[in-house]
Design a protein around this motif. Structure first.
Motif, PDB file in Angstrom:
ATOM      1  N   SER A 121      45.310  77.970  58.472  1.00  0.00           N
ATOM      2  CA  SER A 121      43.991  78.595  58.542  1.00  0.00           C
ATOM      3  C   SER A 121      43.742  79.065  59.975  1.00  0.00           C
ATOM      4  CB  SER A 121      42.917  77.592  58.124  1.00  0.00           C
ATOM      5  OG  SER A 121      42.881  76.498  59.029  1.00  0.00           O
ATOM      6  N   PRO A 122      42.767  79.962  60.185  1.00  0.00           N
ATOM      7  CA  PRO A 122      42.512  80.448  61.549  1.00  0.00           C
ATOM      8  C   PRO A 122      42.261  79.329  62.558  1.00  0.00           C
ATOM      9  CG  PRO A 122      41.375  81.831  59.962  1.00  0.00           C
ATOM     10  CD  PRO A 122      41.969  80.697  59.182  1.00  0.00           C
ATOM     11  N   PHE A 123      41.542  78.277  62.136  1.00  0.00           N
ATOM     12  CA  PHE A 123      41.270  77.181  63.070  1.00  0.00           C
ATOM     13  C   PHE A 123      42.550  76.482  63.492  1.00  0.00           C
ATOM     14  CE2 PHE A 123      40.609  72.612  63.700  1.00  0.00           C
ATOM     15  CZ  PHE A 123      39.774  72.634  64.814  1.00  0.00           C
ATOM     16  N   TRP A 124      43.362  76.061  62.525  1.00  0.00           N
ATOM     17  CA  TRP A 124      44.586  75.345  62.850  1.00  0.00           C
ATOM     18  C   TRP A 124      45.615  76.258  63.508  1.00  0.00           C
ATOM     19  CZ3 TRP A 124      44.405  70.458  63.399  1.00  0.00           C
ATOM     20  CH2 TRP A 124      43.535  69.694  62.627  1.00  0.00           C
ATOM     21  N   ARG A 125      45.574  77.544  63.180  1.00  0.00           N
ATOM     22  CA  ARG A 125      46.462  78.484  63.870  1.00  0.00           C
ATOM     23  C   ARG A 125      46.116  78.534  65.350  1.00  0.00           C
ATOM     24  NH1 ARG A 125      45.323  83.383  61.389  1.00  0.00           N
ATOM     25  NH2 ARG A 125      46.625  82.679  59.646  1.00  0.00           N
ATOM     26  N   GLY A 126      44.822  78.523  65.657  1.00  0.00           N
ATOM     27  CA  GLY A 126      44.419  78.498  67.064  1.00  0.00           C
ATOM     28  C   GLY A 126      44.829  77.219  67.753  1.00  0.00           C
TER      29      GLY A 126
END
Length: 312
Positions: A121-126
């Motif tokens: 997800s965008p959060f974990w990708r960051g």
């Protein structure tokens, strides 16, 4: 006649290089000399940049090349000493061996990591991206000293393994090839993950989904369909990691032993230890020529423009 209106359309005066008063836009000019003067004016703006690059890049290389054939005496004595000694050739081969091993391990770790980043997800990708970049922003010397403390006989790794009952006594992980590879892989990992992630992010995952919809298992859809599309990123990462690894000095000097000496260490030894400036210049020229030859060889196999993201 009374119902007629006379309309006169003024054509642009091209011969004089002017437009008629009723027309918009810049005046036309067919004067080749004026165009040349405009190009020359823009060309003058890049002269300071060219001069700067010549001063900080080309001039030092010319001085190093000149010193390699003039110090201590004019001629190719330094090159004869290098290629005539098996010790120096072993250091050159060892440099390639360690760089190749580091490249392979870095790709094995970076490929699945970059792939997981595309699935997250965008959060974990960051979070995963920050985990890669934070060490990248830390001093190389600091990171290498940290590995010395962690991998030593009384370091965190050995103490943890002994405490868990996995080891009965400490194992040597520094002053050998193991320590050099671990330290260099940790430093070079961002250089592999970022090109791989950039390539994988541009791949249409609907191709894999289509294959799975036709009955292929995930592993069958991944290797023949998805993996070949990542080859430009793999090639870019491998080239970047390998060439960067050729010039390492601090990490192999602190984590490796005499048998793991690389060409960068030998250059520093010749400069600070025995003061053979001419021979050190020869080693630098050999490393530069080998790197340039490698780039030429790779460019014959795959377009370097594609490796850096040029889609043309």
């Amino acid at each position: 006649m009374g119902g007629e209106v006379s309309v006169t359309v003024a054509a642009p005066d091209r011969a004089a290089g002017r437009r008629s008063p009723g027309q918009d836009g810049p005046p036309l000019s067919d004067d080749p000399g004026r165009r040349r003067r405009g190009v020359d004016g823009w060309g003058l703006l890049i002269l300071p940049i060219v001069a700067f690059l010549l001063l900080v890049l080309v001039a030092p290389l010319v001085l190093v090349l000149a010193r390699s054939v003039t110090d201590p005496q004019p001629g190719l004595t330094n090159y004869a000493d290098f290629f005539g000694s098996p010790v120096y050739l072993d250091v050159l081969l060892n440099t390639f061996r360690i760089s190749g091993l580091v490249t392979a391990v870095t790709l094995l770790l970076g490929f699945p990591y970059a792939y997981l980043m595309t699935l997250a997800s965008p959060f974990w990708r960051g979070v995963m991206l920050v985990a890669v970049l934070v060490p990248f922003w830390t001093s190389l010397l600091v990171r290498t000293f940290a590995w010395v403390l962690m991998l030593g006989d009384a370091g965190v790794v050995n103490e943890t393994l002994i405490g868990l009952g996995i080891l009965d006594e400490p194992i040597s992980m520094i002053r050998n090839l193991t320590g050099v590879v671990i330290g260099m892989v940790q430093i070079m990992l961002p250089f592999a993950v970022l090109p791989l992630f950039a390539t994988m992010r541009g791949i249409d995952r609907r191709l894999v989904q289509a294959a799975e919809g036709l009955g292929a298992r995930p592993i069958q859809a991944f290797w023949p369909i998805y993996a070949p599309l990542t080859l430009p990123g793999v090639a870019a990462a491998a080239l970047l990691v390998f060439i960067s690894s050729l010039g390492f000095y601090i990490t192999p000097a602190l984590l490796g032993g005499p048998q793991d000496m690389m060409l960068g260490e030998l250059i520093v030894e010749q400069l600070s230890g025995v003061l053979r400036w001419g021979f050190a210049s020869t080693l630098a020229v050999v490393l530069l020529v080998v790197t340039a030859a490698l780039l030429v060889l790779v460019s014959r196999i795959v377009s370097l423009g594609k490796l850096v993201g040029d889609g043309r």
